[in-house]
Write a protein that holds these residues in place. Structure first.
Motif, PDB file in Angstrom:
ATOM      1  N   VAL A 255       1.000  -2.089 -16.611  1.00  0.00           N
ATOM      2  CA  VAL A 255      -0.530  -2.590 -15.996  1.00  0.00           C
ATOM      3  C   VAL A 255      -0.185  -4.067 -16.188  1.00  0.00           C
ATOM      4  O   VAL A 255       0.173  -4.452 -17.422  1.00  0.00           O
ATOM      5  N   ILE A 256      -0.289  -4.918 -15.228  1.00  0.00           N
ATOM      6  CA  ILE A 256      -0.142  -6.328 -15.498  1.00  0.00           C
ATOM      7  C   ILE A 256      -1.203  -7.112 -14.750  1.00  0.00           C
ATOM      8  O   ILE A 256      -1.717  -6.978 -13.626  1.00  0.00           O
ATOM      9  N   ASP A 257      -1.750  -7.861 -15.787  1.00  0.00           N
ATOM     10  CA  ASP A 257      -2.935  -8.862 -15.294  1.00  0.00           C
ATOM     11  C   ASP A 257      -2.263  -9.980 -14.385  1.00  0.00           C
ATOM     12  O   ASP A 257      -1.160 -10.465 -14.712  1.00  0.00           O
ATOM     13  N   LEU A 258      -3.002 -10.401 -13.579  1.00  0.00           N
ATOM     14  CA  LEU A 258      -2.379 -11.527 -12.298  1.00  0.00           C
ATOM     15  C   LEU A 258      -2.638 -12.771 -13.309  1.00  0.00           C
ATOM     16  O   LEU A 258      -1.637 -13.705 -13.104  1.00  0.00           O
ATOM     17  N   GLY A 259      -3.481 -12.812 -13.950  1.00  0.00           N
ATOM     18  CA  GLY A 259      -3.796 -14.308 -14.378  1.00  0.00           C
ATOM     19  C   GLY A 259      -3.237 -14.628 -16.084  1.00  0.00           C
ATOM     20  O   GLY A 259      -4.062 -14.315 -16.966  1.00  0.00           O
ATOM     21  N   LEU A 260      -1.888 -14.541 -15.926  1.00  0.00           N
ATOM     22  CA  LEU A 260      -1.383 -14.796 -17.255  1.00  0.00           C
ATOM     23  C   LEU A 260      -0.753 -16.241 -17.672  1.00  0.00           C
ATOM     24  O   LEU A 260      -0.740 -16.991 -16.870  1.00  0.00           O
ATOM     25  N   PRO A 261      -0.946 -16.694 -18.838  1.00  0.00           N
ATOM     26  CA  PRO A 261      -0.234 -17.950 -19.125  1.00  0.00           C
ATOM     27  C   PRO A 261       1.312 -17.985 -19.169  1.00  0.00           C
ATOM     28  O   PRO A 261       1.725 -16.747 -19.171  1.00  0.00           O
ATOM     29  N   LYS A 262       1.778 -18.896 -19.045  1.00  0.00           N
ATOM     30  CA  LYS A 262       3.225 -19.030 -19.267  1.00  0.00           C
ATOM     31  C   LYS A 262       3.864 -18.840 -17.878  1.00  0.00           C
ATOM     32  O   LYS A 262       4.586 -19.664 -17.055  1.00  0.00           O
ATOM     33  N   ILE A 263       3.814 -17.355 -17.371  1.00  0.00           N
ATOM     34  CA  ILE A 263       4.328 -16.941 -16.184  1.00  0.00           C
ATOM     35  C   ILE A 263       3.245 -16.112 -15.492  1.00  0.00           C
ATOM     36  O   ILE A 263       2.809 -15.280 -16.159  1.00  0.00           O
ATOM     37  N   ASP A 264       2.967 -16.463 -14.297  1.00  0.00           N
ATOM     38  CA  ASP A 264       1.746 -15.481 -13.794  1.00  0.00           C
ATOM     39  C   ASP A 264       2.111 -14.328 -13.611  1.00  0.00           C
ATOM     40  O   ASP A 264       3.338 -13.776 -13.165  1.00  0.00           O
ATOM     41  N   GLY A 265       1.219 -13.344 -13.389  1.00  0.00           N
ATOM     42  CA  GLY A 265       1.525 -11.889 -13.055  1.00  0.00           C
ATOM     43  C   GLY A 265       2.441 -11.551 -11.889  1.00  0.00           C
ATOM     44  O   GLY A 265       3.340 -10.672 -11.926  1.00  0.00           O
ATOM     45  N   SER A 266       2.005 -12.378 -10.663  1.00  0.00           N
ATOM     46  CA  SER A 266       2.821 -12.083  -9.492  1.00  0.00           C
ATOM     47  C   SER A 266       4.223 -12.369  -9.616  1.00  0.00           C
ATOM     48  O   SER A 266       5.003 -11.528  -9.127  1.00  0.00           O
ATOM     49  N   THR A 267       4.372 -13.704 -10.383  1.00  0.00           N
ATOM     50  CA  THR A 267       5.761 -13.924 -10.544  1.00  0.00           C
ATOM     51  C   THR A 267       6.429 -12.840 -11.472  1.00  0.00           C
ATOM     52  O   THR A 267       7.641 -12.710 -11.163  1.00  0.00           O
ATOM     53  N   VAL A 268       6.028 -12.417 -12.464  1.00  0.00           N
ATOM     54  CA  VAL A 268       6.413 -11.374 -13.283  1.00  0.00           C
ATOM     55  C   VAL A 268       6.886 -10.111 -12.361  1.00  0.00           C
ATOM     56  O   VAL A 268       8.000  -9.659 -12.487  1.00  0.00           O
ATOM     57  N   ILE A 269       6.023  -9.734 -11.702  1.00  0.00           N
ATOM     58  CA  ILE A 269       6.141  -8.583 -10.990  1.00  0.00           C
ATOM     59  C   ILE A 269       7.458  -8.900  -9.902  1.00  0.00           C
ATOM     60  O   ILE A 269       8.314  -7.892  -9.630  1.00  0.00           O
ATOM     61  N   LYS A 270       7.708 -10.071  -9.302  1.00  0.00           N
ATOM     62  CA  LYS A 270       8.347 -10.364  -8.288  1.00  0.00           C
ATOM     63  C   LYS A 270       9.707 -10.288  -9.052  1.00  0.00           C
ATOM     64  O   LYS A 270      10.924  -9.569  -8.551  1.00  0.00           O
ATOM     65  N   LYS A 271      10.013 -10.837 -10.170  1.00  0.00           N
ATOM     66  CA  LYS A 271      11.345 -10.900 -10.997  1.00  0.00           C
ATOM     67  C   LYS A 271      11.548  -9.563 -11.360  1.00  0.00           C
ATOM     68  O   LYS A 271      12.873  -9.293 -11.411  1.00  0.00           O
ATOM     69  N   LEU A 272      10.504  -8.729 -11.823  1.00  0.00           N
ATOM     70  CA  LEU A 272      11.088  -7.408 -12.173  1.00  0.00           C
ATOM     71  C   LEU A 272      11.505  -6.584 -10.994  1.00  0.00           C
ATOM     72  O   LEU A 272      12.607  -5.886 -11.271  1.00  0.00           O
ATOM     73  N   ARG A 273      10.990  -6.802  -9.999  1.00  0.00           N
ATOM     74  CA  ARG A 273      11.537  -5.932  -8.655  1.00  0.00           C
ATOM     75  C   ARG A 273      12.928  -6.563  -8.247  1.00  0.00           C
ATOM     76  O   ARG A 273      13.790  -5.761  -7.948  1.00  0.00           O
ATOM     77  N   GLU A 274      13.159  -7.911  -8.453  1.00  0.00           N
ATOM     78  CA  GLU A 274      14.378  -8.490  -8.213  1.00  0.00           C
ATOM     79  C   GLU A 274      15.679  -8.060  -9.068  1.00  0.00           C
ATOM     80  O   GLU A 274      16.675  -7.916  -8.489  1.00  0.00           O
ATOM     81  N   GLN A 275      15.023  -7.585 -10.185  1.00  0.00           N
ATOM     82  CA  GLN A 275      16.081  -7.189 -11.320  1.00  0.00           C
ATOM     83  C   GLN A 275      16.060  -5.358 -11.163  1.00  0.00           C
ATOM     84  O   GLN A 275      16.427  -4.755 -12.025  1.00  0.00           O
ATOM     85  N   HIS A 276      15.721  -4.953  -9.858  1.00  0.00           N
ATOM     86  CA  HIS A 276      15.500  -3.669  -9.664  1.00  0.00           C
ATOM     87  C   HIS A 276      14.901  -2.859 -10.552  1.00  0.00           C
ATOM     88  O   HIS A 276      15.269  -1.431 -10.823  1.00  0.00           O
ATOM     89  N   ARG A 277      13.818  -3.261 -11.270  1.00  0.00           N
ATOM     90  CA  ARG A 277      12.946  -2.190 -12.127  1.00  0.00           C
ATOM     91  C   ARG A 277      11.756  -1.835 -11.068  1.00  0.00           C
ATOM     92  O   ARG A 277      11.229  -2.352 -10.521  1.00  0.00           O
ATOM     93  N   VAL A 278      12.047  -0.376 -11.025  1.00  0.00           N
ATOM     94  CA  VAL A 278      11.331   0.253  -9.971  1.00  0.00           C
ATOM     95  C   VAL A 278      10.069   1.159 -10.537  1.00  0.00           C
ATOM     96  O   VAL A 278       9.581   1.889  -9.669  1.00  0.00           O
ATOM     97  N   TYR A 279       9.762   0.949 -11.678  1.00  0.00           N
ATOM     98  CA  TYR A 279       8.731   1.848 -12.224  1.00  0.00           C
ATOM     99  C   TYR A 279       7.196   1.293 -11.600  1.00  0.00           C
ATOM    100  O   TYR A 279       7.571   0.397 -11.221  1.00  0.00           O
ATOM    101  N   PRO A 280       6.458   2.254 -11.438  1.00  0.00           N
ATOM    102  CA  PRO A 280       5.240   1.905 -10.770  1.00  0.00           C
ATOM    103  C   PRO A 280       4.480   0.853 -11.395  1.00  0.00           C
ATOM    104  O   PRO A 280       4.461   0.567 -12.824  1.00  0.00           O
TER     105      PRO A 280
END
Length: 224
Positions: A49-74
């Protein structure tokens, strides 16, 4: 089930943490995108569960990087931004669903359960396997249509195995999915819980529904 909860509003974070742990989820928390990305890459969660408005790295970027590293959990995104563009941005980054703040915790839990079921190929809230059934919404476990009472950790293990019927699961994997990140992964406590599950769910030892594969782990037998 082990969750990653990323929310920088500490009051909301702790509220969600308490309610999710009361429902037998194991929850790791983060309050900024940097920590979230590290944890999301370090562990194999059942959902995040990830909030979009995060400090340091925003939530959308976190999600994108996780998917780029093949983390497929919902991934379920939380957003206080009510514009459709923000929701689309999160979904396009790789999220599976979203909730707009404020929200009811019951809806968050229902959406999480649905995402976890779908990721395991289960559409219904009730997972059935021969004489066994498990209701992910009510946490009820039945054997031959008779209710069986399980402890919180026994339920977590059985739920994980019911979501992965026929798959070989190591003790380490089971430990990671029922405890938080600080637990000793070398513990043999999983053997104790498996023994209890066998006794409670198959007292006469007729079904042999959990196989032990030496050096590999355990497998829940698939019944026709």
């Amino acid at each position: 089930m082990r969750l990653l909860l990323v929310e920088d509003d500490i009051t909301l974070q702790q509220q969600l943490y308490r309610q999710l742990t009361e429902l037998n989820y194991s929850v790791d928390v983060a309050d900024n995108g940097e920590i979230a990305l590290f944890q999301g890459l370090e562990h194999n969660y059942d959902a995040a569960v990830i909030d979009l408005g995060l400090p340091k790295i925003d939530g959308s970027t976190v999600i994108k990087k996780l998917r780029e590293q093949h983390r497929v959990y919902p991934i379920l995104i939380l957003t206080a931004r009510d514009s459709w563009q923000n929701k689309v941005e999160g979904l396009d980054a790789g999220a599976d669903d979203y909730l707009t703040k404020p929200f009811h915790v019951e809806e968050l839990i229902a959406r999480l359960n649905a995402l976890i079921r779908r990721s395991a190929g289960q559409a219904s809230t009730v997972i059935s396997n021969g004489p066994f059934s498990l209701n992910t919404a009510t946490a009820e476990v039945m054997v031959n249509q008779q209710p069986v009472s399980l402890s919180a950790h026994e339920f977590k293990i059985f739920k994980y195995m019911m979501l992965h019927i026929g798959e070989v699961t190591s003790k380490t994997t089971l430990t990671e999915h029922i405890y938080d990140q600080d637990f000793d992964l070398d513990s043999n406590v999983i053997e104790v819980f498996i023994r209890r599950l066998r006794k409670k769910l198959d007292a006469d030892n007729k079904l042999n529904f959990i196989e032990t594969l030496r050096g590999q782990g355990y497998r829940l037998v698939r019944f026709e």
